[in-house]
Design a protein around this motif. Structure first.
Motif, PDB file in Angstrom:
ATOM      1  N   ARG A 135     -39.224 -22.000  44.151  1.00  0.00           N
ATOM      2  CA  ARG A 135     -38.789 -21.384  43.434  1.00  0.00           C
ATOM      3  C   ARG A 135     -38.682 -22.474  41.856  1.00  0.00           C
ATOM      4  O   ARG A 135     -37.987 -22.338  41.120  1.00  0.00           O
ATOM      5  N   PRO A 156     -33.613 -17.668  50.189  1.00  0.00           N
ATOM      6  CA  PRO A 156     -33.115 -18.140  51.198  1.00  0.00           C
ATOM      7  C   PRO A 156     -31.636 -18.631  51.380  1.00  0.00           C
ATOM      8  O   PRO A 156     -31.455 -19.900  52.157  1.00  0.00           O
ATOM      9  N   ASN A 196     -29.719 -20.223  48.424  1.00  0.00           N
ATOM     10  CA  ASN A 196     -29.180 -21.092  47.213  1.00  0.00           C
ATOM     11  C   ASN A 196     -27.751 -20.281  46.536  1.00  0.00           C
ATOM     12  O   ASN A 196     -26.629 -20.950  46.808  1.00  0.00           O
ATOM     13  N   CYS A 219     -27.194 -10.068  52.266  1.00  0.00           N
ATOM     14  CA  CYS A 219     -28.434  -8.822  53.042  1.00  0.00           C
ATOM     15  C   CYS A 219     -29.776  -9.949  52.533  1.00  0.00           C
ATOM     16  O   CYS A 219     -30.529 -10.817  51.556  1.00  0.00           O
ATOM     17  N   GLU A 220     -30.859  -9.814  53.785  1.00  0.00           N
ATOM     18  CA  GLU A 220     -32.290 -10.173  53.530  1.00  0.00           C
ATOM     19  C   GLU A 220     -32.713  -9.337  54.469  1.00  0.00           C
ATOM     20  O   GLU A 220     -32.604  -9.036  55.358  1.00  0.00           O
ATOM     21  N   ASP A 264     -30.598 -10.867  43.369  1.00  0.00           N
ATOM     22  CA  ASP A 264     -31.853 -11.695  42.435  1.00  0.00           C
ATOM     23  C   ASP A 264     -32.840 -11.029  43.191  1.00  0.00           C
ATOM     24  O   ASP A 264     -33.189 -11.722  44.444  1.00  0.00           O
ATOM     25  N   PRO A 265     -33.770  -9.808  42.708  1.00  0.00           N
ATOM     26  CA  PRO A 265     -34.647  -9.522  44.099  1.00  0.00           C
ATOM     27  C   PRO A 265     -36.002  -9.903  43.791  1.00  0.00           C
ATOM     28  O   PRO A 265     -36.165 -10.564  43.199  1.00  0.00           O
TER      29      PRO A 265
HETATM   30  N1  SAM Z   1     -31.186 -15.179  45.689  1.00  0.00           N
HETATM   31  C1  SAM Z   1     -31.884 -16.326  46.481  1.00  0.00           C
HETATM   32  C2  SAM Z   1     -31.426 -17.722  46.111  1.00  0.00           C
HETATM   33  O1  SAM Z   1     -31.024 -18.208  45.311  1.00  0.00           O
HETATM   34  O2  SAM Z   1     -32.048 -18.328  47.263  1.00  0.00           O
HETATM   35  C3  SAM Z   1     -33.506 -16.094  46.010  1.00  0.00           C
HETATM   36  C4  SAM Z   1     -33.526 -14.635  46.372  1.00  0.00           C
HETATM   37  S1  SAM Z   1     -35.989 -13.954  46.208  1.00  0.00           S
HETATM   38  C5  SAM Z   1     -35.993 -14.390  44.146  1.00  0.00           C
HETATM   39  C6  SAM Z   1     -35.436 -12.447  46.798  1.00  0.00           C
HETATM   40  C7  SAM Z   1     -35.627 -11.511  47.555  1.00  0.00           C
HETATM   41  O3  SAM Z   1     -34.931 -11.152  48.049  1.00  0.00           O
HETATM   42  C8  SAM Z   1     -36.761 -12.838  49.434  1.00  0.00           C
HETATM   43  O4  SAM Z   1     -35.697 -13.309  50.349  1.00  0.00           O
HETATM   44  C9  SAM Z   1     -36.973 -10.892  49.368  1.00  0.00           C
HETATM   45  O5  SAM Z   1     -37.175 -11.323  50.761  1.00  0.00           O
HETATM   46  C10 SAM Z   1     -35.430 -10.251  49.876  1.00  0.00           C
HETATM   47  N2  SAM Z   1     -35.772  -8.722  49.710  1.00  0.00           N
HETATM   48  C11 SAM Z   1     -36.569  -8.086  48.778  1.00  0.00           C
HETATM   49  N3  SAM Z   1     -36.437  -6.603  49.368  1.00  0.00           N
HETATM   50  C12 SAM Z   1     -35.054  -6.789  49.684  1.00  0.00           C
HETATM   51  C13 SAM Z   1     -34.533  -5.927  50.480  1.00  0.00           C
HETATM   52  N4  SAM Z   1     -35.059  -4.234  49.895  1.00  0.00           N
HETATM   53  N5  SAM Z   1     -33.198  -5.667  50.607  1.00  0.00           N
HETATM   54  C14 SAM Z   1     -32.864  -7.442  50.684  1.00  0.00           C
HETATM   55  N6  SAM Z   1     -33.938  -8.571  50.640  1.00  0.00           N
HETATM   56  C15 SAM Z   1     -34.389  -8.171  49.927  1.00  0.00           C
END
Ligand code: SAM
Length: 295
Positions: free
Chosen positions: A1, A94, A96, A114-115, A160-161
């Motif tokens: 990112r 990850p 942040n 949640c992840e 933050d999907p």
């Molecule tokens: N917020 C994070 C940060 O700032 O470090 C970055 C998030 S990243 C854009 C989106 C994350 O959502 C990914 O790790 C992905 O695996 C996870 N993800 C996708 N679909 C999901 C779901 N249905 N439930 C939980 N996590 C999900």
């Protein structure tokens, strides 16, 4: 990112993990090697000159500071969680923003992270351990039940999907032509974006259904209207039916949402070239007259 891209031409942003170190001490420590400035909008963000390489710095290694861009650091601040709250970070690895939330809450209350992706959960757990924050939930946000008693006190959701990442992928900057922004992408791209947007809409709709939630931030690191303004616009009637309305994160920030619907000026955009990262932030707030069971 792009959060930890050393970058040679852009200033280096450092977020102080106030669970481990106060901003004043961080400025003093980093000031031994670099000129340090405080950011004027994000209280725990410091600005170092372009090219400052802190990847091996002991304060990074022990989780006292995080190499995190300005736009990315604005997301948790926009949610404005209070110490003692229960907050759900719906798509968190990850991590942040998870640890930023915990830091803004002075480590008081509960951040539930949640992840879905198992291998990314490991990275999330590492970040969380490093920062001193808590509580990881491995699973699908869409499958969390709003009726689950253990989530009945969640007052804020950070969503933050998964997104196209088009706002931070430096190598793709030459593709960020106006036609892309306006949505006339090639067939393949469009299919991918539509799939992402379908998930983003589902996830945001789900966030509205948690009973005690008062604030929701929806963010992406995409420049595409399909993942940003269009997602928000399509869910405005549902938001309204749950008592939510758009609010204005960082009103002093000039660059707002694309003017594709009335109220898009509440939305916040950062530009991938001028602001060095393309992010999008929408803030939903429960209307004042809606009863809050946890005052
Ligand atoms: N917020 C994070 C940060 O700032 O470090 C970055 C998030 S990243 C854009 C989106 C994350 O959502 C990914 O790790 C992905 O695996 C996870 N993800 C996708 N679909 C999901 C779901 N249905 N439930 C939980 N996590 C999900």
């Amino acid at each position: 990112r792009g959060d930890d891209d050393p970058g040679v031409s852009r200033p280096r942003f450092i977020r102080v993990n106030t669970l481990k170190m106060d901003v004043h001490t961080a400025i003093k420590e980093l000031g031994k090697r670099y000129p340090v400035q405080k950011d004027d909008m994000v209280p725990d963000l410091l600005i170092l000159p372009p090219g400052s390489d802190l990847h091996d710095h002991p304060l990074v290694a022990d989780g006292s500071i995080f190499l995190q861009g300005k736009a990315s650091s604005m997301v948790a601040v926009a949610l404005d969680p209070k110490p003692g709250w229960e907050v759900l970070d719906a798509c968190s690895a990850p991590g942040n923003k998870t640890v930023h939330l915990a830091s803004l809450m002075n480590g008081k209350g509960r951040v539930i992270a949640c992840e879905l992706n198992e291998s990314r959960v490991k990275r999330l757990q590492h970040t969380i351990k490093l920062s001193g924050a808590s509580n990881v939930l491995h699973g699908d946000f869409l499958k969390l039940s709003p009726k689950d008693p253990s989530l009945s006190k969640v007052r804020a959701i950070l969503l933050d999907p998964s997104c196209s990442g088009s706002g931070t992928a430096a190598v793709r900057l030459d593709h960020l032509l106006p036609s892309h922004v306006e949505g006339t992408t090639s067939g393949d791209d469009l299919e991918r974006l539509n799939k992402l947007a379908a998930f983003q809409r589902k996830a945001l709709a789900h966030a509205f259904s948690f009973p005690a939630v008062e604030r929701i931030v929806y963010s992406t690191c995409s420049i595409h209207q399909i993942e940003n303004e269009d997602v928000v616009q399509s869910l405005l009637p549902l938001a309204e039916s749950h008592g939510f309305q758009l609010d204005t994160p960082f009103p002093q920030w000039q660059r707002r949402g694309l003017p594709v619907f009335a109220g898009a000026n509440h939305l916040l955009r950062t530009d991938p070239v001028e602001d060095k990262e393309g992010f999008f932030i929408a803030l939903f707030k429960k209307k004042q007259n809606t009863t809050n069971p946890f005052p």
